[in-house]
Write an enzyme that holds these catalytic residues in place. Structure first.
Site, PDB file in Angstrom:
ATOM      1  N   CYS A   1     -26.972   5.882 -13.680  1.00 40.25           N
ATOM      2  CA  CYS A   1     -28.315   5.823 -13.781  1.00 40.25           C
ATOM      3  C   CYS A   1     -29.103   5.255 -12.631  1.00 40.25           C
ATOM      4  O   CYS A   1     -30.371   5.869 -12.316  1.00 40.25           O
ATOM      5  CB  CYS A   1     -28.892   5.100 -15.220  1.00 40.25           C
ATOM      6  SG  CYS A   1     -28.262   3.368 -15.209  1.00 40.25           S
TER       7      CYS A   1
ATOM      8  N   HIS B   1     -35.430   1.768 -15.816  1.00 34.55           N
ATOM      9  CA  HIS B   1     -34.932   1.135 -14.684  1.00 34.55           C
ATOM     10  C   HIS B   1     -35.998   0.832 -13.527  1.00 34.55           C
ATOM     11  O   HIS B   1     -36.412   1.643 -13.212  1.00 34.55           O
ATOM     12  CB  HIS B   1     -33.737   1.411 -14.071  1.00 34.55           C
ATOM     13  CG  HIS B   1     -32.531   1.474 -14.855  1.00 34.55           C
ATOM     14  ND1 HIS B   1     -32.374   0.507 -15.899  1.00 34.55           N
ATOM     15  CD2 HIS B   1     -31.284   1.850 -14.847  1.00 34.55           C
ATOM     16  CE1 HIS B   1     -31.226   0.537 -16.510  1.00 34.55           C
ATOM     17  NE2 HIS B   1     -30.506   1.344 -15.993  1.00 34.55           N
TER      18      HIS B   1
END
Length: 332
Positions: free
Chosen positions: A130, A237
């Site tokens: 990710c 994130h």
């Protein structure tokens, strides 16, 4: 147009459920869908495409009925065992685990960056980590224009990247409960420890970013270092990316390159407090880039602040986008 039979493996997990949400949005030309899970979750019912789907147990004979595409998000050991079985039956596996990412025979794909690698598949395509996905979306157009000497990654990664257990640790930690997933409390804390520590002192997550970036950009000579940190954010994130280029650049031209590159939204108006944040990236598939400024400590350096929804673009959406591009190539 051909209709595709699609399997979703790990359908009851956090990423698996997001697979279903993204598939509903993307409306691939599907003939049918079948949802699989471990024995523990098999038999449960999930609402999908307006219908109730009963989740089946994944077994060694699950792919005998014939599938065109399988989206896997069930962990590395499951992928190592079942992805080759599915591929041997003529099914394209798009795998979200780390099992196949560094296999030289398996393409590692981000559709905005290296979609042509999809054509090289031998039955399995790997979905990158990710934190790597959002980074390379932002880096690739700049790499193409200026060349890169060195990259420094510093990440601020949401607890959802650690699955349901990570989410629960933050939620319960805010109530004063002890952690179960993380080695320390995450509420009110930052933990510079994602995945296991390696002999060189880096974590596995940090080495994933370094190795995957090189593979996706096709440049094993790239100098890259990384520090990855878990922060008390539920989803999304954030990354500080420092890049030193081979060539000098004009900062406004660099911003225009980013603005005109696929999958990127530039949010960079500091006079009005406009910059990317996880709370705004949630639910989106784009990578958001801001705080774009020259690194005045080196001759040709830039600092970027890069944010994305790690469960969508960092996992489920990237995999579905690979499937969509695969279908597009088939229909061409």
């Amino acid at each position: 147009m051909k209709k595709y039979k699609i399997a979703v493996v790990g359908a009851t997990g956090m990423v698996g459920r997001t697979f279903l949400k993204v598939l509903e949005e993307y409306k691939l030309p599907a003939e049918s869908y079948v949802l699989f899970s471990s024995a523990k979750s098999a038999g449960s019912t999930l609402k999908f495409m307006g219908e109730d789907y009963t989740v089946r147990e994944l077994t060694e004979t699950s792919f005998d009925e014939g599938f065109d595409i399988a989206l896997f998000s069930a962990g590395g050991s499951t992928s190592e065992k079942f992805a080759p079985i599915a591929a041997a039956k003529g099914c394209l596996v798009i795998d979200n685990s780390s099992a196949w990412r560094m296999d030289p025979n398996v393409p590692l794909v981000v559709p905005e960056v290296n979609p042509e690698k999809i054509k090289e598949h031998k039955g399995i395509i790997a979905n990158p980590n990710c934190s790597t996905i959002q980074a390379v979306v932002a880096i690739k157009p700049l790499y193409d224009h200026y060349g890169i000497k060195r990259i420094v990654y510093s990440t601020y990664q949401a607890v959802s990247g650690a699955g349901r257990g990570g989410w629960d640790d933050l939620e319960n930690g805010m109530k004063g409960e002890a952690p179960k997933k993380f080695v320390y409390p995450i509420a009110g804390n930052c933990i510079p420890h994602i995945d296991v520590f390696m002999p060189n002192g880096y974590t596995k997550e940090e080495m994933k970013m370094i190795q995957e970036t090189r593979k996706i950009l096709g440049d094993d000579s790239l100098k890259i270092t990384a520090t990855t940190v878990r922060v008390p954010v539920f989803n999304g994130h954030s990354e500080s990316i420092n890049i030193e280029f081979e060539k000098d650049f004009d900062i406004e031209e660099l911003k225009d390159i980013l603005k005109n590159s696929p999958g990127i939204v530039v949010e960079d108006d500091v006079a009005n407090n406009v910059y990317p944040m996880p709370i705004h990236a949630a639910g989106h598939d784009e990578t958001f880039v801001g705080r774009i400024r020259r690194d005045e400590s080196v001759e040709s350096g830039v600092n970027l602040w890069v944010v994305a929804d790690n469960i969508r673009k960092g996992a489920a959406s990237n995999a579905v986008q690979i499937a969509r591009q695969f279908i597009s190539y088939n229909e061409a």
